[in-house]
Write a protein that holds these residues in place. Structure first.
Motif, PDB file in Angstrom:
ATOM      1  N   ARG A  76      35.347  46.180  44.618  1.00 35.99           N
ATOM      2  CA  ARG A  76      36.994  46.528  44.532  1.00 35.99           C
ATOM      3  C   ARG A  76      37.160  47.835  45.610  1.00 35.99           C
ATOM      4  O   ARG A  76      36.433  48.713  45.578  1.00 35.99           O
ATOM      5  N   GLU A  77      38.252  47.757  46.195  1.00 36.27           N
ATOM      6  CA  GLU A  77      38.385  48.855  47.056  1.00 36.27           C
ATOM      7  C   GLU A  77      39.011  50.152  46.243  1.00 36.27           C
ATOM      8  O   GLU A  77      39.643  49.865  45.151  1.00 36.27           O
ATOM      9  N   VAL A  78      38.851  51.341  46.590  1.00 34.89           N
ATOM     10  CA  VAL A  78      39.033  52.644  45.833  1.00 34.89           C
ATOM     11  C   VAL A  78      39.702  53.449  46.820  1.00 34.89           C
ATOM     12  O   VAL A  78      39.467  53.550  47.916  1.00 34.89           O
ATOM     13  N   MET A  79      40.629  53.908  46.334  1.00 33.60           N
ATOM     14  CA  MET A  79      41.604  55.231  46.840  1.00 33.60           C
ATOM     15  C   MET A  79      41.310  56.408  46.143  1.00 33.60           C
ATOM     16  O   MET A  79      41.074  56.602  45.046  1.00 33.60           O
ATOM     17  N   LEU A  80      41.619  57.579  46.690  1.00 29.19           N
ATOM     18  CA  LEU A  80      41.648  59.007  46.256  1.00 29.19           C
ATOM     19  C   LEU A  80      43.331  59.190  45.578  1.00 29.19           C
ATOM     20  O   LEU A  80      43.943  58.955  46.955  1.00 29.19           O
ATOM     21  N   HIS A  81      43.261  59.515  44.607  1.00 28.05           N
ATOM     22  CA  HIS A  81      44.941  59.806  44.219  1.00 28.05           C
ATOM     23  C   HIS A  81      44.918  61.120  44.137  1.00 28.05           C
ATOM     24  O   HIS A  81      44.777  61.739  42.909  1.00 28.05           O
ATOM     25  N   ILE A  82      45.415  61.754  45.218  1.00 23.41           N
ATOM     26  CA  ILE A  82      45.236  63.252  45.270  1.00 23.41           C
ATOM     27  C   ILE A  82      46.726  63.741  44.449  1.00 23.41           C
ATOM     28  O   ILE A  82      47.845  63.448  45.157  1.00 23.41           O
ATOM     29  N   PRO A  83      46.820  64.685  43.719  1.00 22.35           N
ATOM     30  CA  PRO A  83      47.640  65.225  43.115  1.00 22.35           C
ATOM     31  C   PRO A  83      48.609  66.171  44.332  1.00 22.35           C
ATOM     32  O   PRO A  83      47.731  66.986  44.872  1.00 22.35           O
ATOM     33  N   MET A  84      49.721  66.317  44.260  1.00 30.63           N
ATOM     34  CA  MET A  84      50.599  66.927  45.171  1.00 30.63           C
ATOM     35  C   MET A  84      51.789  67.658  44.404  1.00 30.63           C
ATOM     36  O   MET A  84      52.370  66.823  43.592  1.00 30.63           O
ATOM     37  N   GLU A  85      52.070  68.681  44.936  1.00 32.92           N
ATOM     38  CA  GLU A  85      53.137  69.425  43.893  1.00 32.92           C
ATOM     39  C   GLU A  85      54.571  68.775  43.924  1.00 32.92           C
ATOM     40  O   GLU A  85      55.054  68.300  45.093  1.00 32.92           O
ATOM     41  N   SER A  86      55.032  68.823  42.744  1.00 34.35           N
ATOM     42  CA  SER A  86      56.507  67.818  42.432  1.00 34.35           C
ATOM     43  C   SER A  86      57.472  69.214  42.413  1.00 34.35           C
ATOM     44  O   SER A  86      57.288  70.258  42.284  1.00 34.35           O
ATOM     45  N   LEU A  87      58.483  68.639  42.622  1.00 27.34           N
ATOM     46  CA  LEU A  87      59.924  69.666  42.470  1.00 27.34           C
ATOM     47  C   LEU A  87      60.065  69.976  41.055  1.00 27.34           C
ATOM     48  O   LEU A  87      60.621  71.087  40.629  1.00 27.34           O
ATOM     49  N   ALA A  88      59.471  69.078  40.196  1.00 29.42           N
ATOM     50  CA  ALA A  88      59.770  69.430  38.770  1.00 29.42           C
ATOM     51  C   ALA A  88      58.744  70.176  38.270  1.00 29.42           C
ATOM     52  O   ALA A  88      58.999  70.556  37.049  1.00 29.42           O
ATOM     53  N   GLY A  89      57.631  70.674  38.947  1.00 31.05           N
ATOM     54  CA  GLY A  89      56.746  71.534  38.326  1.00 31.05           C
ATOM     55  C   GLY A  89      56.046  70.843  37.357  1.00 31.05           C
ATOM     56  O   GLY A  89      55.319  71.876  36.809  1.00 31.05           O
ATOM     57  N   LYS A  90      55.536  69.606  37.478  1.00 33.56           N
ATOM     58  CA  LYS A  90      54.714  69.174  36.505  1.00 33.56           C
ATOM     59  C   LYS A  90      53.548  69.435  36.722  1.00 33.56           C
ATOM     60  O   LYS A  90      52.744  70.116  37.681  1.00 33.56           O
ATOM     61  N   ARG A  91      52.416  69.610  35.684  1.00 29.43           N
ATOM     62  CA  ARG A  91      51.360  70.130  35.472  1.00 29.43           C
ATOM     63  C   ARG A  91      50.217  68.919  36.579  1.00 29.43           C
ATOM     64  O   ARG A  91      50.575  67.731  36.461  1.00 29.43           O
ATOM     65  N   LEU A  92      49.627  69.512  37.539  1.00 26.65           N
ATOM     66  CA  LEU A  92      48.828  68.611  38.674  1.00 26.65           C
ATOM     67  C   LEU A  92      47.576  68.246  38.378  1.00 26.65           C
ATOM     68  O   LEU A  92      47.014  66.948  38.657  1.00 26.65           O
ATOM     69  N   GLY A  93      46.865  69.132  37.504  1.00 26.80           N
ATOM     70  CA  GLY A  93      45.354  68.592  37.257  1.00 26.80           C
ATOM     71  C   GLY A  93      44.528  69.232  38.460  1.00 26.80           C
ATOM     72  O   GLY A  93      44.867  69.677  39.185  1.00 26.80           O
ATOM     73  N   PRO A  94      43.313  68.960  38.571  1.00 30.67           N
ATOM     74  CA  PRO A  94      42.303  69.483  39.264  1.00 30.67           C
ATOM     75  C   PRO A  94      42.544  68.616  40.610  1.00 30.67           C
ATOM     76  O   PRO A  94      42.787  67.668  40.865  1.00 30.67           O
ATOM     77  N   GLY A  95      41.990  69.552  41.605  1.00 29.00           N
ATOM     78  CA  GLY A  95      41.976  68.794  42.926  1.00 29.00           C
ATOM     79  C   GLY A  95      43.572  68.880  43.772  1.00 29.00           C
ATOM     80  O   GLY A  95      43.677  68.073  44.672  1.00 29.00           O
ATOM     81  N   ALA A  96      44.389  69.607  43.259  1.00 27.74           N
ATOM     82  CA  ALA A  96      45.817  69.373  43.679  1.00 27.74           C
ATOM     83  C   ALA A  96      46.110  70.290  45.146  1.00 27.74           C
ATOM     84  O   ALA A  96      45.429  71.418  45.181  1.00 27.74           O
ATOM     85  N   LEU A  97      46.915  69.817  45.765  1.00 28.65           N
ATOM     86  CA  LEU A  97      47.640  70.239  46.808  1.00 28.65           C
ATOM     87  C   LEU A  97      48.904  71.055  46.708  1.00 28.65           C
ATOM     88  O   LEU A  97      49.918  70.283  45.941  1.00 28.65           O
ATOM     89  N   THR A  98      49.136  72.196  46.728  1.00 23.06           N
ATOM     90  CA  THR A  98      50.711  72.935  46.683  1.00 23.06           C
ATOM     91  C   THR A  98      51.136  73.443  47.885  1.00 23.06           C
ATOM     92  O   THR A  98      50.102  73.735  48.894  1.00 23.06           O
ATOM     93  N   ALA A  99      52.414  73.850  47.820  1.00 20.05           N
ATOM     94  CA  ALA A  99      53.015  74.347  49.214  1.00 20.05           C
ATOM     95  C   ALA A  99      52.660  75.594  49.416  1.00 20.05           C
ATOM     96  O   ALA A  99      52.809  76.013  50.777  1.00 20.05           O
ATOM     97  N   ASP A 100      52.109  76.572  48.532  1.00 26.14           N
ATOM     98  CA  ASP A 100      51.594  77.897  49.183  1.00 26.14           C
ATOM     99  C   ASP A 100      50.123  77.618  49.784  1.00 26.14           C
ATOM    100  O   ASP A 100      49.715  78.971  49.831  1.00 26.14           O
ATOM    101  N   MET A 101      49.443  76.605  49.628  1.00 24.57           N
ATOM    102  CA  MET A 101      48.043  76.543  50.239  1.00 24.57           C
ATOM    103  C   MET A 101      48.119  76.505  51.854  1.00 24.57           C
ATOM    104  O   MET A 101      48.597  76.257  52.545  1.00 24.57           O
ATOM    105  N   SER A 102      46.951  77.487  52.274  1.00 20.57           N
ATOM    106  CA  SER A 102      46.656  77.447  53.749  1.00 20.57           C
ATOM    107  C   SER A 102      46.008  76.250  54.440  1.00 20.57           C
ATOM    108  O   SER A 102      45.583  75.461  53.326  1.00 20.57           O
ATOM    109  N   PRO A 103      46.390  76.049  55.566  1.00 19.01           N
ATOM    110  CA  PRO A 103      45.579  74.672  56.145  1.00 19.01           C
ATOM    111  C   PRO A 103      44.087  74.455  55.716  1.00 19.01           C
ATOM    112  O   PRO A 103      43.643  73.605  55.228  1.00 19.01           O
ATOM    113  N   GLU A 104      43.270  75.776  56.022  1.00 19.69           N
ATOM    114  CA  GLU A 104      42.144  75.679  55.234  1.00 19.69           C
ATOM    115  C   GLU A 104      41.791  75.432  54.091  1.00 19.69           C
ATOM    116  O   GLU A 104      41.025  74.516  53.553  1.00 19.69           O
TER     117      GLU A 104
END
Length: 263
Positions: A76-104
């Protein structure tokens, strides 16, 4: 790799078609992705679905690697479901990407998340109504995906998402979600959305649906995913759909993508 084999098969088929001077008579294609896999042990019920159904697994949970490996044993094919910041400010969980993060920081976070879902061949966003509108983090994300030979599916949690366009600009094999099956998880509403998915596929040749491992959804799909001759569409893996549409140069804009449901 399965992804590479699929590509070669499709290329061979396309060459044969054009060499013979004809066009294929193909059923419309649907691809289904089950998001949010790995939150609870209850999600394991989704493994009863046909192997063409892709699982998108949340990173860095206690079930991420287990579910990734189990899906791989089912081919079965697998994908990574990466959390990304929402406008509603919902809890993201581990491994999340947010607007204030640097490229690194974005690249480091993506690498750590990917290690926790080791069989992933693609990525889609969990939430992300804020982040997918921002060019810098999306460009960094797509650069990471192209380096790791991963495809991208824009979950389209906002009509203003730039993610798909930026993926295409970076050469990432990509598509957008057409239908959420279970924003309302009452069986009759799931059925209405599934029928909408089929109608879009018949109209445009393909459609991508996203659902979740809710008990109601799993029970519905166990009954609804009939053989292709009964559905009058073909259930394919997401990588097969992406390759088919890429080789065909299909740039159709699906009507569903103009009226995106909220997160």
């Amino acid at each position: 790799m399965y992804y590479l084999k699929t590509t070669l098969i499709r290329l061979t088929l396309l060459f044969s078609i054009f060499h013979l001077g004809g066009l294929p008579v193909c059923a419309a294609e649907i691809a289904l992705i089950i998001d949010d896999m790995g939150n609870t042990q209850r999600d394991e019920a989704a493994f009863s679905l046909p192997k063409e159904v892709t699982f998108s697994i949340l990173p860095l949970t206690h079930l991420s690697q287990k579910f990734s490996k189990k899906a791989a044993t089912q081919q079965r094919e697998v994908m990574l479901h990466i959390p990304m910041e929402s406008l509603a400010g919902k809890r993201l969980g581990p491994g999340a990407l947010t607007a204030d993060m640097s490229p690194e920081s974005i690249r480091h976070t993506l690498a750590q998340a990917l290690m926790s879902v080791p069989d992933a061949i693609g990525v889609n966003n969990h939430m992300g109504s804020k982040l997918t509108q921002l060019s810098l983090p999306m460009n960094v994300t797509m650069e990471f995906l192209i380096e790791h030979r991963l495809f991208f599916v824009d979950s389209r949690t906002t009509r203003y998402s730039k993610a798909l366009k930026i993926a295409q600009q970076n050469g990432v094999l990509s598509a957008g979600r057409n239908v959420f099956l279970d924003n309302d998880n009452r069986p009759e509403k799931i059925d209405a959305q599934f029928q909408r998915l089929i109608r879009l596929a018949k109209k445009y040749g393909y459609a991508v649906g996203i659902a979740h491992p809710y008990p109601q959804t799993i029970e519905y799909l166990q009954k609804a995913l009939l053989p292709a001759e009964q559905l009058d569409v073909e259930l394919v893996t997401i990588s097969e759909l992406l390759q088919t549409q890429h080789l065909a140069g299909n740039q159709n804009l699906i009507e569903q993508q103009k009226s995106v449901e909220l997160e």
